[in-house]
Design a protein around this motif. Structure first.
Motif, short mmCIF file in Angstrom:
data_model
loop_
_atom_site.label_atom_id
_atom_site.label_comp_id
_atom_site.label_asym_id
_atom_site.label_seq_id
_atom_site.Cartn_x
_atom_site.Cartn_y
_atom_site.Cartn_z
N GLN A 256 23.01 66.70 5.53
CA GLN A 256 21.91 67.06 6.42
C GLN A 256 22.34 66.94 7.88
O GLN A 256 22.00 67.78 8.72
N LEU A 257 23.09 65.90 8.17
CA LEU A 257 23.60 65.71 9.52
C LEU A 257 24.51 66.85 9.94
O LEU A 257 24.38 67.41 11.04
N LEU A 258 25.42 67.25 9.06
CA LEU A 258 26.33 68.35 9.36
C LEU A 258 25.59 69.68 9.53
O LEU A 258 25.91 70.47 10.41
N SER A 259 24.60 69.92 8.70
CA SER A 259 23.87 71.19 8.77
C SER A 259 23.09 71.33 10.07
O SER A 259 22.88 72.44 10.56
N ARG B 101 19.54 54.43 2.06
CA ARG B 101 19.05 54.68 3.42
C ARG B 101 19.55 53.61 4.39
O ARG B 101 20.03 53.93 5.48
N TYR B 102 19.47 52.36 3.99
CA TYR B 102 19.88 51.28 4.89
C TYR B 102 21.41 51.16 4.95
O TYR B 102 21.96 50.78 5.99
N CYS B 103 22.08 51.50 3.86
CA CYS B 103 23.55 51.49 3.88
C CYS B 103 24.09 52.58 4.79
O CYS B 103 25.05 52.37 5.54
N ILE B 104 23.47 53.76 4.75
CA ILE B 104 23.94 54.85 5.61
C ILE B 104 23.65 54.52 7.07
O ILE B 104 24.41 54.87 7.97
N GLY B 105 22.54 53.80 7.33
CA GLY B 105 22.24 53.36 8.69
C GLY B 105 23.30 52.41 9.20
O GLY B 105 23.73 52.49 10.36
N ALA B 106 23.73 51.48 8.34
CA ALA B 106 24.78 50.53 8.73
C ALA B 106 26.10 51.25 8.96
O ALA B 106 26.86 50.93 9.89
N LEU B 107 26.38 52.26 8.14
CA LEU B 107 27.61 53.03 8.30
C LEU B 107 27.60 53.82 9.60
O LEU B 107 28.59 53.87 10.34
N TRP B 108 26.46 54.44 9.91
CA TRP B 108 26.36 55.22 11.14
C TRP B 108 26.44 54.34 12.38
O TRP B 108 26.81 54.80 13.46
N SER B 109 26.07 53.07 12.25
CA SER B 109 26.13 52.15 13.41
C SER B 109 27.56 51.91 13.86
O SER B 109 27.80 51.44 14.97
N LEU B 110 28.54 52.24 12.99
CA LEU B 110 29.94 52.09 13.38
C LEU B 110 30.38 53.15 14.38
O LEU B 110 31.41 53.01 15.04
N GLY B 111 29.59 54.24 14.48
CA GLY B 111 29.90 55.28 15.45
C GLY B 111 31.18 56.04 15.16
O GLY B 111 31.94 56.36 16.09
N LEU B 112 31.44 56.33 13.90
CA LEU B 112 32.67 57.04 13.54
C LEU B 112 32.69 58.46 14.08
O LEU B 112 33.76 59.03 14.30
N THR B 113 31.53 59.07 14.25
CA THR B 113 31.43 60.38 14.91
C THR B 113 30.34 60.29 15.98
O THR B 113 29.53 59.36 15.98
N LYS B 114 30.30 61.26 16.86
CA LYS B 114 29.30 61.21 17.94
C LYS B 114 27.89 61.45 17.41
O LYS B 114 26.91 61.19 18.10
N TYR B 115 27.78 61.98 16.17
CA TYR B 115 26.46 62.24 15.58
C TYR B 115 25.92 61.05 14.81
O TYR B 115 24.76 61.05 14.41
N HIS B 116 26.75 60.05 14.57
CA HIS B 116 26.32 58.87 13.83
C HIS B 116 25.55 57.94 14.77
O HIS B 116 26.13 57.16 15.52
N VAL B 117 24.23 58.03 14.68
CA VAL B 117 23.35 57.21 15.51
C VAL B 117 22.42 56.44 14.59
O VAL B 117 21.72 57.06 13.76
N THR B 118 22.40 55.13 14.70
CA THR B 118 21.60 54.31 13.79
C THR B 118 20.13 54.66 13.85
O THR B 118 19.44 54.70 12.82
N GLU B 119 19.63 54.93 15.07
CA GLU B 119 18.20 55.20 15.23
C GLU B 119 17.75 56.42 14.46
O GLU B 119 16.58 56.57 14.11
N ARG B 120 18.70 57.31 14.16
CA ARG B 120 18.35 58.54 13.46
C ARG B 120 17.78 58.26 12.08
O ARG B 120 16.86 58.94 11.62
N THR B 121 18.31 57.25 11.39
CA THR B 121 17.86 56.95 10.03
C THR B 121 16.46 56.35 10.01
O THR B 121 15.80 56.33 8.98
N PHE B 122 16.02 55.84 11.15
CA PHE B 122 14.71 55.18 11.20
C PHE B 122 13.67 56.02 11.94
O PHE B 122 12.60 55.52 12.28
N ALA B 123 13.99 57.29 12.18
CA ALA B 123 13.05 58.19 12.84
C ALA B 123 12.55 59.22 11.84
O ALA B 123 13.26 59.60 10.92
N CYS B 124 11.30 59.66 12.02
CA CYS B 124 10.73 60.69 11.15
C CYS B 124 11.08 62.06 11.71
O CYS B 124 10.63 62.44 12.79
#
Length: 271
Positions: free
Chosen positions: A65-68, A132-155
């Motif tokens: 979904q992030l890539l799309s 959901r929470y594991c992917i949030g933790a993974l995105w918090s590492l900032g491996l790409t510029k699109y990985h933003v933790t807040e994204r997983t907790f927004a509607c």
């Protein structure tokens, strides 16, 4: 030539996301091997395998979904990824449903006892929330510029049509996919997996811009948990009741209506 350096970060981010998805698939495959060797209780084994399968599906779909959403100028690329990872899931998740509607279909058709179905549903629910929470933790590492933790907790509301149309779309998607799943059992495995992947890709292409074409309540809960929290009745109807309605319509169609129609046709021929 000047465009190539500008595109390189985008390519790196895409490759990183794809590598993460493949790592998840490999880790879940390794976990399944260990579990199958160590667990001897059929119920415990079924619970853990369903948990791992749903976890894999949800984590990969978060990244897809992030890539799309990042590559809107090339709509065929996300669909290619959907097809590819549908093949990967089809090959690696054999024997598991990873979808409450799949469990419901087996229960309605008498292929799964109610207690086993309840255990599978519980495993899928827990796995959807954990992913959901594991992917949030993974995105918090900032491996790409699109990985933003807040994204997983927004509607991020995926429903772009009114409620009645959204229900119809999810019902039809569930009906088509599970009908194909049920009636392709006798097809060779390799061909069957490609067929189902093509159907999933078509449904995402047709309904993705309208409702997301999820037709999987566990996956919808993982992707849009915050939306469920903010507008529970609407999202429950669209992503839980509508796909389940598709299953019930499929069971009525193939178990009652078509046999009845065939019986009437044979009777009229004899007369």
């Amino acid at each position: 030539m000047s465009a190539r350096p500008e595109l390189w970060p985008e390519v790196q981010d895409t490759c990183t996301s794809m590598a993460l998805m493949l790592v998840v698939v490999l880790l879940m495959g390794l976990a399944r091997m260990v579990v199958q060797q160590q667990l001897h209780s059929p119920k415990a084994l079924a619970f853990v395998l369903e948990f791992l399968a749903t976890f894999q599906l949800c984590c990969c779909t978060h990244e897809l979904q992030l890539l799309s959403e990042q590559d809107l100028d090339h709509p065929t690329w996300p669909l290619t990824l959907v097809y590819f990872f549908s093949l990967v899931h089809g090959l690696t998740l054999v024997g598991t449903a990873s979808n409450p509607c799949g469990v419901l279909m087996q229960m309605v058709l008498g292929g799964m006892p109610p207690e086993m179905g309840a255990m599978s549903l519980l495993a899928q629910l827990i796995s959807a929330l954990c992913s959901r929470y594991c992917i949030g933790a993974l995105w918090s590492l900032g491996l790409t510029k699109y990985h933003v933790t807040e994204r997983t907790f927004a509607c991020r509301n995926p429903i772009h049509v009114d409620l009645s149309k959204a229900v119809i779309i999810e019902t039809i998607c569930s009906f088509i996919f599970h009908s194909a799943l049920l009636h392709s059992q006798e097809i060779r495995t390799k061909l069957r997996i490609h067929l189902l992947a093509a159907i999933i890709t078509f449904l995402v292409f047709a309904g993705g811009s309208l409702t997301g074409a999820v037709f999987n309540p566990a996956l919808a809960l993982s992707l849009h948990f915050k939306c469920f929290d903010e507008a529970f009745p609407r999202f429950f109807i669209v992503y839980c009741l509508a796909p389940s309605l598709g299953i019930l319509l499929m069971a009525l169609m193939f178990n009652l209506f078509l046999p009845w129609l065939h019986g009437n046709h044979r009777t009229s021929k004899r007369e």
